[in-house]
Each structure stands twice: as structure tokens, then as C-alpha cells.
Design a protein around this motif. Structure first.
Motif, PDB file in Angstrom:
ATOM      1  N   THR A 228     -17.506 -35.546 -82.616  1.00 32.80           N
ATOM      2  CA  THR A 228     -18.500 -35.921 -81.606  1.00 32.80           C
ATOM      3  C   THR A 228     -18.206 -35.257 -80.268  1.00 32.80           C
ATOM      4  OG1 THR A 228     -18.801 -38.062 -82.688  1.00 32.80           O
ATOM      5  CG2 THR A 228     -19.574 -37.864 -80.419  1.00 32.80           C
ATOM      6  N   GLU A 229     -16.934 -35.241 -79.890  1.00 37.24           N
ATOM      7  CA  GLU A 229     -16.556 -34.590 -78.635  1.00 37.24           C
ATOM      8  C   GLU A 229     -16.848 -33.097 -78.682  1.00 37.24           C
ATOM      9  OE1 GLU A 229     -12.597 -34.066 -75.786  1.00 37.24           O
ATOM     10  OE2 GLU A 229     -12.525 -35.311 -77.595  1.00 37.24           O
ATOM     11  N   LEU A 230     -16.540 -32.453 -79.807  1.00 41.56           N
ATOM     12  CA  LEU A 230     -16.824 -31.032 -79.940  1.00 41.56           C
ATOM     13  C   LEU A 230     -18.317 -30.767 -79.879  1.00 41.56           C
ATOM     14  CD1 LEU A 230     -15.819 -28.160 -80.501  1.00 41.56           C
ATOM     15  CD2 LEU A 230     -15.887 -28.683 -82.940  1.00 41.56           C
ATOM     16  N   ALA A 231     -19.105 -31.631 -80.508  1.00 40.37           N
ATOM     17  CA  ALA A 231     -20.555 -31.455 -80.483  1.00 40.37           C
ATOM     18  C   ALA A 231     -21.111 -31.604 -79.070  1.00 40.37           C
ATOM     19  CB  ALA A 231     -21.217 -32.464 -81.421  1.00 40.37           C
ATOM     20  N   SER A 232     -20.636 -32.617 -78.335  1.00 41.77           N
ATOM     21  CA  SER A 232     -21.135 -32.820 -76.969  1.00 41.77           C
ATOM     22  C   SER A 232     -20.737 -31.660 -76.069  1.00 41.77           C
ATOM     23  CB  SER A 232     -20.597 -34.143 -76.408  1.00 41.77           C
ATOM     24  OG  SER A 232     -19.188 -34.127 -76.336  1.00 41.77           O
ATOM     25  N   ASP A 233     -19.525 -31.147 -76.227  1.00 40.54           N
ATOM     26  CA  ASP A 233     -19.096 -29.998 -75.422  1.00 40.54           C
ATOM     27  C   ASP A 233     -19.923 -28.756 -75.756  1.00 40.54           C
ATOM     28  OD1 ASP A 233     -17.223 -31.556 -74.228  1.00 40.54           O
ATOM     29  OD2 ASP A 233     -15.543 -30.861 -75.447  1.00 40.54           O
ATOM     30  N   THR A 234     -20.213 -28.579 -77.043  1.00 40.23           N
ATOM     31  CA  THR A 234     -20.984 -27.406 -77.458  1.00 40.23           C
ATOM     32  C   THR A 234     -22.403 -27.463 -76.913  1.00 40.23           C
ATOM     33  OG1 THR A 234     -19.666 -27.243 -79.488  1.00 40.23           O
ATOM     34  CG2 THR A 234     -21.753 -26.055 -79.438  1.00 40.23           C
ATOM     35  N   VAL A 235     -23.028 -28.644 -77.012  1.00 40.37           N
ATOM     36  CA  VAL A 235     -24.394 -28.785 -76.506  1.00 40.37           C
ATOM     37  C   VAL A 235     -24.432 -28.592 -74.999  1.00 40.37           C
ATOM     38  CG1 VAL A 235     -26.291 -30.412 -76.215  1.00 40.37           C
ATOM     39  CG2 VAL A 235     -25.114 -30.259 -78.406  1.00 40.37           C
ATOM     40  N   ALA A 236     -23.434 -29.156 -74.285  1.00 36.64           N
ATOM     41  CA  ALA A 236     -23.410 -29.027 -72.828  1.00 36.64           C
ATOM     42  C   ALA A 236     -23.264 -27.576 -72.393  1.00 36.64           C
ATOM     43  CB  ALA A 236     -22.272 -29.864 -72.249  1.00 36.64           C
ATOM     44  N   GLY A 237     -22.513 -26.786 -73.162  1.00 37.37           N
ATOM     45  CA  GLY A 237     -22.298 -25.387 -72.778  1.00 37.37           C
ATOM     46  C   GLY A 237     -23.054 -24.407 -73.623  1.00 37.37           C
ATOM     47  N   LEU A 238     -24.163 -24.855 -74.251  1.00 41.38           N
ATOM     48  CA  LEU A 238     -24.883 -23.988 -75.175  1.00 41.38           C
ATOM     49  C   LEU A 238     -25.436 -22.744 -74.477  1.00 41.38           C
ATOM     50  CD1 LEU A 238     -25.818 -23.670 -78.072  1.00 41.38           C
ATOM     51  CD2 LEU A 238     -27.884 -24.942 -77.503  1.00 41.38           C
ATOM     52  N   ARG A 239     -25.933 -22.910 -73.272  1.00 44.52           N
ATOM     53  CA  ARG A 239     -26.508 -21.767 -72.571  1.00 44.52           C
ATOM     54  C   ARG A 239     -25.444 -20.698 -72.299  1.00 44.52           C
ATOM     55  NH1 ARG A 239     -31.119 -21.393 -69.380  1.00 44.52           N
ATOM     56  NH2 ARG A 239     -31.394 -23.642 -69.446  1.00 44.52           N
ATOM     57  N   VAL A 240     -24.271 -21.168 -71.875  1.00 39.56           N
ATOM     58  CA  VAL A 240     -23.179 -20.233 -71.614  1.00 39.56           C
ATOM     59  C   VAL A 240     -22.704 -19.585 -72.907  1.00 39.56           C
ATOM     60  CG1 VAL A 240     -20.850 -20.008 -70.696  1.00 39.56           C
ATOM     61  CG2 VAL A 240     -22.490 -21.515 -69.568  1.00 39.56           C
ATOM     62  N   LEU A 241     -22.600 -20.400 -73.985  1.00 39.04           N
ATOM     63  CA  LEU A 241     -22.143 -19.867 -75.265  1.00 39.04           C
ATOM     64  C   LEU A 241     -23.075 -18.767 -75.767  1.00 39.04           C
ATOM     65  CD1 LEU A 241     -21.085 -23.151 -77.110  1.00 39.04           C
ATOM     66  CD2 LEU A 241     -19.596 -21.421 -76.101  1.00 39.04           C
ATOM     67  N   GLN A 248     -21.949 -18.834 -82.458  1.00 42.04           N
ATOM     68  CA  GLN A 248     -21.559 -18.922 -83.856  1.00 42.04           C
ATOM     69  C   GLN A 248     -20.127 -19.409 -84.014  1.00 42.04           C
ATOM     70  OE1 GLN A 248     -23.681 -18.482 -86.400  1.00 42.04           O
ATOM     71  NE2 GLN A 248     -22.039 -19.225 -87.728  1.00 42.04           N
ATOM     72  N   LEU A 249     -19.258 -18.994 -83.081  1.00 43.59           N
ATOM     73  CA  LEU A 249     -17.861 -19.419 -83.134  1.00 43.59           C
ATOM     74  C   LEU A 249     -17.758 -20.942 -83.034  1.00 43.59           C
ATOM     75  CD1 LEU A 249     -14.805 -18.886 -83.071  1.00 43.59           C
ATOM     76  CD2 LEU A 249     -15.001 -18.588 -80.586  1.00 43.59           C
ATOM     77  N   PHE A 250     -18.446 -21.521 -82.069  1.00 43.49           N
ATOM     78  CA  PHE A 250     -18.376 -22.967 -81.903  1.00 43.49           C
ATOM     79  C   PHE A 250     -19.132 -23.685 -83.015  1.00 43.49           C
ATOM     80  CE2 PHE A 250     -16.690 -21.915 -77.851  1.00 43.49           C
ATOM     81  CZ  PHE A 250     -16.030 -23.038 -77.392  1.00 43.49           C
ATOM     82  N   LEU A 251     -20.161 -23.046 -83.552  1.00 39.36           N
ATOM     83  CA  LEU A 251     -20.855 -23.644 -84.688  1.00 39.36           C
ATOM     84  C   LEU A 251     -19.923 -23.732 -85.889  1.00 39.36           C
ATOM     85  CD1 LEU A 251     -23.476 -24.728 -85.915  1.00 39.36           C
ATOM     86  CD2 LEU A 251     -24.088 -22.368 -86.490  1.00 39.36           C
ATOM     87  N   ASP A 252     -19.138 -22.691 -86.108  1.00 39.71           N
ATOM     88  CA  ASP A 252     -18.164 -22.721 -87.206  1.00 39.71           C
ATOM     89  C   ASP A 252     -17.109 -23.796 -86.972  1.00 39.71           C
ATOM     90  OD1 ASP A 252     -19.502 -20.655 -88.418  1.00 39.71           O
ATOM     91  OD2 ASP A 252     -18.200 -19.080 -87.614  1.00 39.71           O
ATOM     92  N   ARG A 253     -16.690 -23.949 -85.723  1.00 35.38           N
ATOM     93  CA  ARG A 253     -15.707 -24.993 -85.421  1.00 35.38           C
ATOM     94  C   ARG A 253     -16.274 -26.375 -85.707  1.00 35.38           C
ATOM     95  NH1 ARG A 253     -12.959 -23.272 -79.598  1.00 35.38           N
ATOM     96  NH2 ARG A 253     -11.937 -21.351 -80.325  1.00 35.38           N
ATOM     97  N   TYR A 254     -17.515 -26.593 -85.315  1.00 34.52           N
ATOM     98  CA  TYR A 254     -18.106 -27.899 -85.581  1.00 34.52           C
ATOM     99  C   TYR A 254     -18.307 -28.110 -87.073  1.00 34.52           C
ATOM    100  CZ  TYR A 254     -21.263 -31.832 -85.658  1.00 34.52           C
ATOM    101  OH  TYR A 254     -21.829 -33.048 -85.923  1.00 34.52           O
TER     102      TYR A 254
END
Length: 672
Positions: A228-241, A248-254
Motif C-alpha cells: 500500500t505504501e509503495l502504491a501511494s508513493d508511486t501514484v503521488a510521483g506518477l508524473r515525475v516517474l 515501468q520500474l515502479f510498476l514492476d516493484r509493485y
């Protein structure tokens, strides 16, 4: 999350809460929880709705007793048929009707009471969490992971409510089993002894498996929290990612984290399925033993057919209340880590007393002073603070808002320590806007509808923050909104660019019009033209009010009435931007990001470029240091000849060749 009022946190518990219903939510005050541990917190919740628990217990006893009495009625009826007794058959029929009515009534109101207890317990936890979040503010996510906060406020409250309401049903089931065993022992001692010996074995057989099941459930919760924490961090920084190609890197991590949660859930489910299988197998074995022994007793003439049917039916019916032993074990296993997490969040305290030692009254005014750093923000003036460490600057900004320092020395406003003021008074006197402000969903009018002095109109604040293009974008993107103030802002302003969100947040802070406004990098995501206009707008609108801006942008620094340079945690120099650029090489190095090699090259006049006494590049802006041809960005950072700044996922040309910046440097050279 449920709404809550502003009652003081010290309000004691009151007994009338026990009688409250769902329609009475939210509570006037949810009470002061016992957050010393998870079990203590669960016990505190149980005690604070004791009336609802007793009501569920009473209806549960009626329900389970009615169900458990059915075999006795059937046994009487069977024996009456065998004995050809019409009176006893009629009696059995009447008893069956009473039991069925009691079963229906008890089941209906037990369900009603249980759901009420579940919802009220969950609502109380949500109110407590909401109050704690409001009390701690931004300090909450620094002390507890964001994923853990989300898990506690969503899934954990349901699990906690489940255990709290299951206690009364389990108690009713356990009492019913005891009563049935006693009744069987009196009714037919030979078979009652077998039942009394077998039932405790059934109830306690799964106990050795519970620790392992609990550990597996804890592992599942932990992995789910990390996911859940990884998902919230990914969504919050999606524009930067997306901007850096890391989506894709963070998607693989999730995906990996999600698979770990799935595997942990399967392992936990296997253990609970084993417990459920045992709960089915052992009652079946007991039933076989009772029938086998009862048949022999009936063959010997020691018991009648009706008695055998009664005992057999009672054992079969008892498997129903026995299931609550498994449920209470599962509920406790799932709720214990949830209660532990909730207690951890609720046990967090501010380092200062939110009530304050001074009575609420006239807000203090005057100079804002931090004894730890020596920072002094003169009353009624725009003070810029330059700090080489962004993290240290953020901590100092929070401290100016009333958060205590590591040394425990309070910040003073007009000589009054902020930590002596009530929390609401301190926040009214000093408003801090951090570098990552949050925009709540709703209309722009609702966004700017904040507690304010009334001296600044929303239109004035929007104009000072240079939000003209933001208003146009909102009006264009909102169907049916003729007035931009009625345009809707999506969650956290995700439909806007970083610079647009930053300017709307700045406008919101300007509307509040506090005695002291502290801004941490308020223009880090805007281009230099807009930055210069914002600097002029903020200075004009805040004229006569104390404003502190943490920044390293030359455009903002040049428009500040006073600049304080912090070096190694202390105020090392004070003056105007132009004075400090000329006189203090450390300040110049922070603002221009000048390296040691560039300073040496400048001193030696490498490639024909050098700095005059004012600290300006003699050649203009095209050569800075050893012929590297770099320009200064609007925040003072070097960039290439075509230096770009990323704003909300879009690149905008942000070279120092802008007219405002060139004019500023020319003026510095002339004064030198």
C-alpha cells in the motif's frame, strides 16, 4: 473518514455513549483511548460501548438458547409418538413454536445489535485517528509511514470493529454451550458425560494452531502495508516517474510486492482452512461417538428413543455455537496487529501542549525569532532566508510554525514563545506552507474558503500569485462553469501542472492573511518570468505584514527587504541580496551554485570571464567560470545554454537570458 467536532482532547468519557445508536454518530467526543498496547486498546473500545455489548449478549442468548432447545422439543415429540401421548405431543408442538419465535426474534435483533457495535467501534476509531491526524499535522507522516496510516484508517478499523462486536456473540455462544451441557447431564447422564468431555476438546483443539496462524496473518498484514505504501508513493510521483521513464520500474516493484502479498495470503488461508477442517472433523467424530454409545444404551433399554434423538440433535446443533470459537480466534488474530498499529498512531503526541500555558486571547505580534539559528524576521517586512541544505530549511520552516526544535528552544513571536500558545492560536498567528502543498478536491471557491482575516479577497490573492492562466485552464476544463471560481479541482490537483498547483496553494495562503506567513520554496516549479511577477505580487499584497520566504532564487531574493544567510545552522550574514552577493562568497556560492573550481577560474579570469566587485559575471551571463558557458536558472542553479526546467511533466525554457534577470545583473554591475 467520519467528521468530527473540535472538542478538547482532554474531555473525559461519559457513560451515555453506551446507549448511542448509529444515527447519533459522530460522537460529541470519542474519548481518550488507552493506547499503551493493542489488547488494551481493544479492551478500552469494548468498555466504551458496554451497553451495546450487553444488548447483543441478551439477544444472542435468546437466539442460541432457542436454537439449542429445538432438539429437546423434537425428543419430547418423538417420545410422545412412541408412547402414543397426545398431550405431550401438543406440548412439544407448543414448545417448538415458542423456540422458533425466540429464534427469529433473537436472530433479528442480534444481527442488528452486532452491526451497530461493529459500526460504532469502527467509527470511534476513525474519529480518534482523524483527531490525531489534525493534532499532529504534517508531523504524522514523518513519524509513521504513509502506507501504515492508510492501512489503519481503512482496513484496520473494520477488523478492530469485527473483534469488538464478536466478543458479545462469542460470550452468548459459550454460555449457551455450558447451559446445554448441564441440561444434557441432567436429562441423560450417560450420554451427557460423553458430550461434556468431548466439547472442551472440540473448543481447545485448534489452540496449538492459532500462534502459527496469527504469525502468518501478521506477515500478510506487513506485506500488504508495504504494498500500500509503495502504491501511494508511486501514484503521488506518477508524473515525475513518467518524465524520467521510471514508470515501468515502479510498476514492476509493485507487481512483485503484490505477488508477495498474494503468497502470504494463500499461506495464511491454508492455515485457517486447516483450522476450519478440524472444527468440522472433530464435531463429526463426537457425533459418531454419541450415536454409537446411545444405540448401545437404547438396545439395553437404559434410554428411550426420544432421549437418543434429543442427545443426537443437541450435539449436532451445538456445532453452530461452536463455530464462534473459531470466529473469535480469527477475529482476534486479525484485529490484534490492526489494534497495535492503531494504538501506535494514537499514542503519538506533540512535543508541546496543544492547550498551551497561556490563555487564548489577543494574538501576539512583532518580530519572529528562532534562538537556535539566530534567525530574526523583522515585523512587517519581507525576509528571505537562504540555506544551503533544503532539508534543514524545511525543518526550520516547521519550527517557525511552532514545532519544537531538537534543543527544545521555542520560537518566539513578539517575545511570546509559540509553544505557550494554544495550538489553534499558534497556527492562526503563524501559517507555514511547505514545499509540497496539498490541494483538496472541490471547486476553486471551496479551496479558497479558509479561515482568514477577511482583509484579502480571493481575487487579490489569485492576482498576486499570478494565477491568470490557471483560471483560464480551470474554466476551459470544467463543463458548465461560467465562473472560474466554480470550476472543479480534481483530487490533489492532479489535472494541473506542478507550477499551477503551487500558485493556487500560494493564493490560498495569501487569502488566509496570517500575522506571519512562512513560505518554503513557493516558486520552485514556475518559470522565471512568472517568478518575478509573483515576487512583486507577494511583496505588494503582504506590505506591512511579516513574511518569511525560504528560497535561493535570485529573483525572489532581490525583491526581499531583508535576506538572512544561514551557514552550518546559524545566521551567518544579514543584508540585502546585492550586498551579500558582493560581500559574502559563501552566500554567492549557494545562490549561484558556484563550485570551488569555478571560483578559482573566476578569480584568475579564465577564458576572459570574471566577476566584478558585485559578484556579477563581467561577460553577462554566457560565461560562468572556466569557459563552461553555463547560465543561471531562475532558482540560481546553473544550466546549459538551453537550460530547461521541468514543470509538472512539461519542459519550459528557463534560461537566465530573461529580461528581468538581465536587468537585475546589470543593476548589480552598475552599483559595483
Amino acid at each position: 473518514m467520519l467528521p468530527f467536532d473540535a472538542a478538547p482532547s482532554g474531555t473525559p468519557d461519559t457513560s451515555h455513549w453506551d446507549l448511542m445508536q448509529i444515527q447519533d454518530l459522530p460522537y460529541p467526543h470519542p474519548g481518550v483511548p488507552d493506547a499503551r498496547s493493542g489488547p488494551r486498546f481493544l479492551w478500552w473500545l469494548f468498555r466504551n460501548q458496554l451497553g451495546g455489548q450487553l444488548k447483543a449478549l441478551a439477544w444472542g442468548l435468546l437466539h442460541f438458547a432457542s436454537v439449542s432447545a429445538l432438539p429437546f422439543c423434537v425428543g419430547i415429540a418423538v417420545q410422545a409418538v412412541v408412547d402414543r401421548s397426545g398431550a405431550r405431543l401438543a406440548l412439544a408442538g407448543a414448545l417448538l413454536a415458542v423456540c422458533c419465535a425466540g429464534n427469529a426474534l433473537g436472530d433479528t435483533f442480534l444481527h442488528r445489535a452486532a452491526i451497530t457495535n461493529w459500526i460504532t467501534a469502527a467509527a470511534r476509531v476513525q474519529q480518534l485517528l482523524a483527531r490525531k491526524a489534525a493534532l499532529l499535522g504534517s508531523a504524522l507522516t514523518r513519524r509513521v509511514a504513509a502506507g501504515e496510516v492508510v492501512a489503519v484508517s481503512t482496513g484496520d478499523v473494520e477488523k478492530i470493529g469485527w473483534f469488538v462486536e464478536a466478543v458479545s456473540r462469542f460470550t452468548a455462544a459459550a454460555l449457551t454451550i455450558v447451559l446445554v451441557c448441564v441440561g444434557l447431564l441432567v436429562y441423560q447422564p450417560a450420554l451427557g458425560v460423553v458430550v461434556i468431555i468431548g466439547l472442551p476438546v472440540l473448543a481447545l483443539a485448534v489452540l496449538p494452531l492459532l500462534p502459527r496462524a496469527t504469525r502468518r496473518a501478521d506477515v500478510q498484514r506487513e506485506k500488504a502495508g508495504r504494498a500500500t505504501e509503495l502504491a501511494s508513493d508511486t501514484v503521488a510521483g506518477l508524473r515525475v516517474l513518467r518524465g524520467i521513464g521510471g514508470e515501468q520500474l515502479f510498476l514492476d516493484r509493485y507487481r512483485r510486492a503484490s505477488q508477495e502479498v498474494r503468497h502470504a495470503a494463500v499461506r495464511s488461508a491454508r492455515m485457517w482452512s486447516l483450522i476450519s477442517a478440524i472444527q468440522v472433523l472433530l464435531p463429526g467424530l463426537l457425533l459418531i461417538a454419541v450415536v454409537w454409545h446411545g444405540v448401545h444404551l437404547a438396545r439395553d433399554g437404559r434410554i428411550g428413543v426420544g432421549e437418543l434423538v434429543t442427545v443426537y440433535s443437541s450435539v449436532m446443533i451445538l456445532t453452530y455455537p461452536l463455530r464462534h470459537f473459531e470466529e473469535i480466534a480469527m477475529a482476534y488474530s486479525f484485529s490484534r496487529p490492526s489494534a497495535k498499529r492503531a494504538a501506535r498512531v494514537l499514542s503519538l503526541e506533540r512535543a508541546t501542549d496543544t492547550g498551551g500555558s497561556r490563555a487564548a486571547g489577543t494574538l501576539p505580534s512583532g518580530d519572529l525569532h528562532d534562538p537556535d539559528t539566530g534567525l530574526l524576521a523583522t515585523a512587517g517586512r519581507l525576509t528571505a532566508v537562504v540555506c544551503g541544505d533544503p532539508d534543514a530549511a524545511g525543518r526550520l520552516a516547521e519550527r517557525l510554525g511552532g514545532h519544537p526544535s531538537e534543543k527544545g528552544t521555542p520560537v518566539t513571536l513578539g517575545g511570546v514563545p509559540l509553544d505557550e500558545l494554544p495550538l489553534d492560536c499558534a497556527r492562526t498567528a503563524v501559517l507555514v506552507q511547505d514545499k509540497d502543498p496539498v490541494l483538496l478536491s472541490g471547486t476553486l471557491r471551496e479551496l479558497l474558503d479558509v479561515p482568514a482575516s477577511g482583509a484579502v479577497e480571493p481575487s487579490e490573492a489569485l492576482a498576486a500569485a499570478r494565477c491568470e492562466d490557471v483560471l483560464a485552464a480551470l474554466a476551459q476544463g470544467s463543463v458548465g462553469a461560467e465562473d472560474p471560481m466554480d470550476a472543479r479541482i480534481t483530487e490533489r490537483g492532479r489535472s494541473l501542472s506542478g507550477g499551477q498547483r503551487q500558485r493556487l496553494a500560494l493564493a490560498r495562503a495569501l487569502v488566509a492573511d496570517p500575522e506571519v506567513l512562512v513560505l518554503d520554496e513557493p516558486t520552485s516549479a514556475v518559470d522565471s518570468h512568472t517568478e518575478a511577477r509573483i515576487a512583486e505580487g507577494v511583496r505588494g499584497l503582504r506590505d506591512g505584514r511579516t513574511t518569511v520566504v525560504f528560497t535561493s532564487s535570485p529573483l525572489l531574493l532581490d525583491r526581499a527587504e531583508r535576506v538572512v544567510f544561514l551557514h552550518e545552522g546559524r545566521a551567518a550574514a544579514v543584508g540585502t541580496h546585492r550586498e551579500l552577493v558582493r560581500a559574502d562568497p559563501r552566500y554567492r556560492a549557494v545562490v549561484t551554485r558556484e563550485t570551488d573550481e569555478e571560483a578559482d577560474a573566476r578569480t584568475a579570469g579564465a577564458d576572459g570571464a570574471g566577476w566584478d566587485a558585485a559578484g556579477s559575471d563581467v561577460a553577462g551571463v554566457e560565461t560562468v567560470g572556466a569557459g563552461r558557458g553555463r547560465a543561471l536558472n531562475s532558482d540560481g542553479r546553473h544550466g546549459g545554454p538551453e537550460s530547461d526546467r521541468r514543470e509538472g511533466g512539461r519542459l519550459t525554457d528557463d534560461r537566465l537570458a530573461d529580461d528581468d534577470v538581465l536587468h537585475q545583473l546589470e543593476e548589480i554591475e552598475e552599483t559595483a
